[in-house]
Scaffold this active site. Structure first.
Site, mmCIF file in Angstrom:
data_model
loop_
_atom_site.group_PDB
_atom_site.id
_atom_site.type_symbol
_atom_site.label_atom_id
_atom_site.label_comp_id
_atom_site.label_asym_id
_atom_site.label_seq_id
_atom_site.Cartn_x
_atom_site.Cartn_y
_atom_site.Cartn_z
ATOM 1 N N TYR A 91 -14.786 32.034 24.230
ATOM 2 C CA TYR A 91 -13.069 31.286 24.472
ATOM 3 C C TYR A 91 -12.112 31.951 23.974
ATOM 4 O O TYR A 91 -12.236 33.099 23.041
ATOM 5 C CB TYR A 91 -13.599 29.840 23.148
ATOM 6 C CG TYR A 91 -13.928 30.054 21.707
ATOM 7 C CD1 TYR A 91 -12.183 30.857 21.200
ATOM 8 C CD2 TYR A 91 -14.222 31.160 21.076
ATOM 9 C CE1 TYR A 91 -12.285 30.656 19.925
ATOM 10 C CE2 TYR A 91 -14.503 31.526 20.035
ATOM 11 C CZ TYR A 91 -13.473 32.048 18.825
ATOM 12 O OH TYR A 91 -13.186 31.820 17.995
ATOM 13 N N CYS A 92 -11.177 31.447 23.948
ATOM 14 C CA CYS A 92 -9.627 31.502 23.991
ATOM 15 C C CYS A 92 -8.548 30.565 23.819
ATOM 16 O O CYS A 92 -9.402 29.720 22.380
ATOM 17 C CB CYS A 92 -8.714 32.297 24.815
ATOM 18 S SG CYS A 92 -8.878 31.865 26.580
ATOM 19 N N ALA A 93 -7.959 30.744 24.273
ATOM 20 C CA ALA A 93 -6.493 30.037 23.600
ATOM 21 C C ALA A 93 -6.380 28.824 24.321
ATOM 22 O O ALA A 93 -6.853 27.521 23.636
ATOM 23 C CB ALA A 93 -4.950 30.641 23.262
#
Length: 132
Positions: A91-93
């Site tokens: 995941y990231c932003a």
């Protein structure tokens, strides 16, 4: 407010895949077990990887996630996850960096890689807390 966010995220999420093997998808794709259920926090061998910067990770992250920023991912992944069959949820932003990271890992031979999208969507699907 957190409950409304969870409801909104769950309503905006695509249906879970029925296949046993997890595939790399667009933002919002989540890890699934063999019966098509979402991968849980205690899933067998599941590794959650945050590909955001170290600064973003220090500010807030999913509990028990490992921080491997995208620019360092290819150099550091083998030190964290040696077995390419290990289920990985990234995941990231927003899902953009984690999508790129999934492609990199696939090219390196990691077969069970999933883009969980953004931080909060990933936390809801994995049923893990977000630490601040």
């Amino acid at each position: 407010m957190l409950e409304r966010l969870k409801q909104w995220l769950m309503g905006a999420s695509p249906p879970m895949p029925a296949a046993a093997k997890t595939t790399v998808g667009s933002a919002g794709t989540v890890a699934a077990t063999a019966d098509g259920q979402p991968a849980r926090a205690g899933g067998p061998g599941l590794v959650v990887i945050d590909v955001r910067s170290e600064r973003e990770f220090q500010a807030t992250a999913i509990e028990q996630a490992v921080n491997l920023p995208l620019p360092q991912l290819a150099q550091r992944i083998r030190g964290v996850v040696a077995d390419p069959a290990t289920p990985l949820v990234l995941y990231c932003a927003s899902g953009a960096r984690s999508g790129m990271a999934c492609m990199v890992l696939r090219q390196m031979g990691y077969a069970n890689v999933t883009n969980a999208g953004g931080l909060y969507a990933a936390a809801v699907h994995l049923q893990r807390e977000v630490r601040r």
